[in-house]
Each structure stands twice: as C-alpha cells, then as structure tokens.
Design a protein around this motif. Structure first.
Motif, PDB file in Angstrom:
ATOM      1  N   GLY A 449       0.784  -1.221   0.000  1.00 41.63           N
ATOM      2  CA  GLY A 449       0.000   0.000   0.000  1.00 41.63           C
ATOM      3  C   GLY A 449       0.818   1.275   0.000  1.00 41.63           C
ATOM      4  N   ARG A 450       2.106   1.195  -0.361  1.00 40.54           N
ATOM      5  CA  ARG A 450       2.959   2.381  -0.413  1.00 40.54           C
ATOM      6  C   ARG A 450       2.914   2.984  -1.815  1.00 40.54           C
ATOM      7  NH1 ARG A 450       2.858   0.937   4.294  1.00 40.54           N
ATOM      8  NH2 ARG A 450       4.533   1.241   5.813  1.00 40.54           N
ATOM      9  N   PRO A 451       3.054   4.312  -1.919  1.00 38.63           N
ATOM     10  CA  PRO A 451       3.008   4.937  -3.257  1.00 38.63           C
ATOM     11  C   PRO A 451       4.251   4.703  -4.089  1.00 38.63           C
ATOM     12  CG  PRO A 451       3.450   6.589  -1.582  1.00 38.63           C
ATOM     13  CD  PRO A 451       3.151   5.324  -0.833  1.00 38.63           C
ATOM     14  N   ARG A 452       5.318   4.183  -3.445  1.00 33.13           N
ATOM     15  CA  ARG A 452       6.548   3.964  -4.193  1.00 33.13           C
ATOM     16  C   ARG A 452       7.069   2.557  -3.920  1.00 33.13           C
ATOM     17  NH1 ARG A 452      11.707   7.901  -3.789  1.00 33.13           N
ATOM     18  NH2 ARG A 452      10.306   8.757  -2.254  1.00 33.13           N
ATOM     19  N   ILE A 453       7.591   1.914  -4.948  1.00 35.46           N
ATOM     20  CA  ILE A 453       8.201   0.586  -4.828  1.00 35.46           C
ATOM     21  C   ILE A 453       9.623   0.679  -5.363  1.00 35.46           C
ATOM     22  CG2 ILE A 453       8.106  -1.831  -5.550  1.00 35.46           C
ATOM     23  CD1 ILE A 453       5.101  -1.541  -5.843  1.00 35.46           C
ATOM     24  N   ARG A 454      10.563   0.165  -4.609  1.00 35.30           N
ATOM     25  CA  ARG A 454      11.963   0.175  -5.039  1.00 35.30           C
ATOM     26  C   ARG A 454      12.438  -1.274  -5.155  1.00 35.30           C
ATOM     27  NH1 ARG A 454      16.236   3.871  -4.852  1.00 35.30           N
ATOM     28  NH2 ARG A 454      18.317   2.938  -4.681  1.00 35.30           N
ATOM     29  N   LEU A 455      12.799  -1.671  -6.359  1.00 33.57           N
ATOM     30  CA  LEU A 455      13.299  -3.025  -6.623  1.00 33.57           C
ATOM     31  C   LEU A 455      14.786  -2.922  -6.899  1.00 33.57           C
ATOM     32  CD1 LEU A 455      10.471  -4.246  -9.031  1.00 33.57           C
ATOM     33  CD2 LEU A 455      10.547  -4.410  -6.552  1.00 33.57           C
TER      34      LEU A 455
END
Length: 590
Positions: A449-455
């Motif tokens: 549910g976070r506005p940003r995803i870091r892969l």
C-alpha cells in the motif's frame, strides 16, 4: 443463475452478457475443431466446452480466464485414443482431474510456476508445429498419415493430390482463406474486428459449401446426450496397465501447467483480481473429473477464449460461465446449423492456433536474451516433434535443471517498508527455480500500500529470462496503476564518457609517498551506480583518497614551505594529526 447475477456489479451486467456472447462465438468453432483434431466426435468437444463454462467458470480461482478443450492437447488425445480407444479416454481424464484436485488441496498450485519459461515455450512450440502439419490434411479434405514426422514427410504428396482434385482445391481454398483471415482480421476497422475472425470464416465457409456444384466435407453433429459414455468396470480395470498410469500423469502435468501458465498470462492482460493458483487447480480438476465421467475431452484454460473475454470488457466470472450456457443451448436447439460448417474451415482455425502456439518469433528473441535457455527451448521442441509430448517435456525439464544447476547459487530476497517506500532487495543468482519466491516478494510489495516501490537487483549476479520477464512485467503493470517504481537492474557500473576523460582512472598516490615537489593528489568522483531501467544516471556522490598513515613530524612544515602559504594554513593542522583535515571533512559530508 441468481447467484451468478449477484456476482457481477449491477452496472456491468450488460457488458458481462455481451462478453459471454463474444467468448461463445470464439469457443464454438474451437470446441468442434479440437474434437475433430483429437480424433473424437464433435459432440465431445462441445460437452467439454459446456463443462469448462458452467463448472470451471463458476468456481473460484481465476476471474477472467476461460476453460474448455484445448488445441495444445489435441495431438496427445489423438495418440491416446488411437492406442487405447475413446472409452479409456474417460478414465484417463477422470483420474487426471482427481489428481489435480489433490495437488490443489496440498497447495502445489504454485509449483508449476517453477518450470522454466524456455521449457514452456518449447512445449508450446512442440505442440503447435505438429498441429499445423496434422491439420494441413483436413484443410484439403484428406486424412493425415499419422505421426508428426510422417505428416511432415507427406506434405508434397498432399499438394499433388489436392491439385488433381477440384473439390479438394475448393476445400483447401476455404481452409487457406480461413488462415489468412485469422492473421489479417486484426487490421480490420474497429467496429468490424470485434466480430471474431473464426465466426466470419465459418459464415463464409457455410455460404460457399451451399453453392451448387460444391461438394466439400461438412461437420456431422449428433445428439449430445447420446454421446455421453460413462466409463464402466472394464475401463476401470485398465488402470492396471502401466501405459494408462503414464497417460494419467502426462495429462495431469500438461493440463495443469497449461492452465496455470495461461492464468499467469491472463493476469498480465488486466488489472482485476489475481489468480489464486491452488483454488484454480482444484477448479480445473473438478471440470476434468466431470468430463471424465461423461467420457469427454480433457479441459484446460485456453488463451484464445480468455483474451477474447478480457478484450470484450468482462470483469467477473459471469461472462465465462454464461458462455457455457450458450454452448449448451446452441448444441441442443440448433444442431442442424453445425452440420453446415465445412471441416476445412475448422482445420484452418486450428492451423492458425498451431502457428500461435509455435510462435517462431520467440526463438530469435530467446537467442538474444539467453542462449542457454534458447538451447533448452529448442531441445524441448525438437524432442516433442520427434517422439512425443511427455518425452519432450521431461527431457526439456532435465536440460533446464542442468542449466540452472550450473548457474545457480543461493539467492537472497529481502523486503521491508521504509516511510512511503516498499523495498525489495535481491542478491545472488535469480533463476526460474526462485520464481515463486520472486513473485511472492513482488506481490507483497504491491500489497504494502505504499506509493513507491523500489526493486534493487544490483546485487544479482545472474537474472534469467523468467525472473527478468516477471520483474519487468510487474514494473510495467504497477507503473500503469500510477505507482512510482524504481527498478535497479544488475549490470556493470558505468560513468559518462566525458567524466571518465576528466578524472584519473588509477588510484591516487599515498601521501606518505609524496615528495615536496609533487603536486597535490587530485580529487576523484565515484563511479555512477548501476543503470536504472536502462538509463545511466549521473554521479550522485564524491569520494576522496584518505591515507591514515602517520606522517613524519616535520612533513607538514616541509610541505608548507614548498607550496603556497594558503596550503599550509588549510592542511598543516590536519597533517599534524596524520591525515589531511580538509579532505576528511569534505569526504564525510559526501
């Protein structure tokens, strides 16, 4: 029916019904064509299509994928019927369905995601190529010789016989026109191409077959209820045959894999609820159990019907369930219409399906992406064509495991949330054997549910085709939803060429080795981090060479006397402590 209507949002009921009609129009010729290609009566194909809609379609698992008799199993079914007879087909399908239910109950649905993508594509190509050559004969109203190699070798003779027979030429013309129409229909104007190409081809075929002087073979459809053949004690006694047990295992593995691979592909087509693999495997098993009890064809999820369902705007299970109802009503109330369809047209539809399964573009694409996986894919295809489907899949799996064993090492996947960012960090070797864990980590990041995803995959030493495809597809899908996805892929560190020319490459000299006449060491920039999503960002940090070796007591004074007084004022206090104060402070700030 009331429960099904309740499953669909009220405002979307008209769309669901329209989508179900579109799927029905695509499924009808495919059900009949697959049955004919499998060497059984058309009624059994329709029965399996009805079960795929009313039973599998109403069950939970996947939302939009549609099930029924699949072209991918036609060659295997034809071999089984030829060897054991139609009566034994029901027993094989029945126990395959029961085994699928057991696999779903013990939660092995996701296990099928751990199969190499190269093996899957090789399997589909190995199914599609023989399917095209076997259906080349019905296109000309002829009978195929037998095995895939025999069918390929007989093509020159088929061409000669067709040219010598005017009626065969007409049938072949209808079949070729159907194939051409299937390829070109997507270029038709918007409103027109919404009508399925298969339905248009069937309409043209019926019209031509009705012309005076035309005598092509047409479909003969009997009573559905009369076609039901419940297995008896004699058929169940065949379970003592090792060949029957092998066939059951083969049907189970291939039908399950094809259904779950299709589910993954369909999930990429829409933003609705994701497939729940274990419930979907149970649903497929329930459908095959009932199909086996009725002596019908095995059931799998079918890409052609599923994509038509998504493109028609369906959002719930109602559309795929209703399509089974339309199939049942049409077969019971209008069987005489089916008898007007030329067999060559249905064969043309299956030739096009075979080409789509073969997907020749995937071979050069795989070659560019991963030559090891290309070898696995090619081996799988060739062995299936030369021998049989089971042997080809097993050898392909063995080749894929060997390739993975050579490349594989431990893969570490860490995930956590920090402020507004869900982070997934991977290190080690990422192969298809880790694909279920990769998918689980990606799904967890999406559900955070976070506005940003870091892969962050910069620590990955090897990223195979399956994992790379999954990560890239996940990134594109989440970005399509409006999320900010930062993707750091593995690769060598790179710097802009202009900066590389402006800064020295070798390490700077140690201060303890400097002579009074030497210039001060130059400041260096750190290499840019690994590329992000294919682009090389500029440098984001600076670093400086630090040497903590104690200096001689008089070194600062000697250096200060050699250089300008400004240097002495800036650096001498720090050198007295054993390191350059100015460099140290700036380094810590960086």
């Amino acid at each position: 029916m009331a429960a099904l209507k309740a499953a669909a949002p009220k405002g979307d009921l008209a769309t669901e019904i329209t989508a179900s009609l579109v799927v029905f129009l695509v499924a009808l010729p495919l059900c009949i064509g697959v049955a004919v290609a499998s060497g059984v009566s058309p009624e059994l194909g329709i029965i399996s299509g009805v079960i795929g809609g009313l039973v599998v379609g109403a069950a939970r698992g996947s939302t939009l994928q549609v099930s029924g008799p699949a072209a991918g199993l036609a060659a295997l079914v034809a071999e089984t019927v030829l060897e054991y007879g139609v009566a034994m087909l029901g027993v094989i399908v029945l126990f395959s369905g029961l085994l699928q239910i057991v696999l779903g109950l013990v939660k092995l649905g996701r296990f099928f995601q751990a199969i190499s993508l190269a093996v899957v594509q090789g399997m589909l190509a190995g199914i599609g190529l023989p399917l095209m050559f076997s259906q080349a004969y019905p296109v000309a109203d002829a009978k195929a010789p037998g095995t895939p190699l025999e069918n390929m070798a007989g093509i020159p003779g088929l061409l000669a016989d067709t040219v010598a027979d005017p009626q065969a030429m007409i049938a072949a013309g209808l079949g070729i026109a159907t194939v051409a129409l299937s390829f070109l229909w997507k270029k038709a104007p918007g409103p027109v191409k919404k009508v399925p190409a298969a339905l248009v081809a069937v309409g043209i075929g019926i019209t031509v077959a009705a012309l005076p002087g035309v005598d092509v073979k047409t479909l003969q459809v009997g009573n559905l209820l009369a076609s039901v053949d419940v297995p008896g004690a004699e058929q169940f006694a065949g379970l003592a045959d090792a060949g029957i047990i092998t066939a059951i295992l083969t049907f189970t593995v291939i039908a399950s894999a094809e259904s779950l691979f299709t589910a993954a592909a369909v999930d990429r087509m829409h933003d609705g609820p994701r497939t729940r693999y274990n419930p979907e495997l149970i649903a497929q098993g329930a459908g095959n159990t009932l199909a086996g009890l009725l002596g019908a064809l095995p059931i799998t999820a079918v890409v052609a019907r599923s994509s038509a369902n998504v493109q028609a705007g369906a959002k719930t299970r109602l559309s795929r369930t209703l399509h089974g109802l339309w199939l049942l009503a049409f077969a019971l109330l209008l069987p005489q219409v089916l008898a007007l369809i030329p067999i060559s047209v249905l064969a043309g539809v299956l030739v096009h399906s075979g080409w789509k399964l073969f997907a020749p573009d995937e071979f050069p694409k795989m070659w560019r992406q991963d030559r090891g996986e290309f070898a696995v894919m090619t081996i799988t295809t060739l062995v299936i064509v030369a021998t049989a489907l089971l042997e080809g899949v097993l050898i392909g799996l063995a080749a894929g495991i060997v390739l993975a064993a050579v490349r594989m090492s431990q893969t570490v996947i860490r995930q956590h949330t920090e402020d507004d960012t869900a982070k997934v960090v991977m290190a080690g070797n990422a192969t298809f054997l880790r694909l279920p864990q990769v998918i689980e980590a990606l799904e967890s990041a999406a559900e955070a549910g976070r506005p940003r995803i870091r892969l962050d995959l910069t620590g990955v030493t090897h990223l195979d085709h399956a994992c790379r495809s999954q990560v890239e597809e996940f990134t594109a899908q989440q970005r399509g939803k409006g999320l900010r996805v930062e993707l750091l892929m593995p690769g060598p560190a790179r710097r802009p060429a202009a900066e590389e020319e402006a800064t020295p490459v070798a390490d700077g000299p140690r201060l303890s080795d400097l002579q009074p006449s030497d210039p001060l060491p130059r400041r260096r920039r750190a290499p840019a981090p690994a590329t992000v999503s294919g682009s090389a960002p500029g440098p984001t940090a600076e670093w400086f060479y630090l040497d903590t070796t104690p200096m001689p007591e008089d070194f600062a004074q000697r250096y200060a006397e050699e250089y300008a007084p400004a240097y002495a004022e800036e650096y001498a206090p720090g050198w007295a402590e054993g390191y350059p104060r100015g460099y140290s402070e700036r380094s810590s700030r960086s």
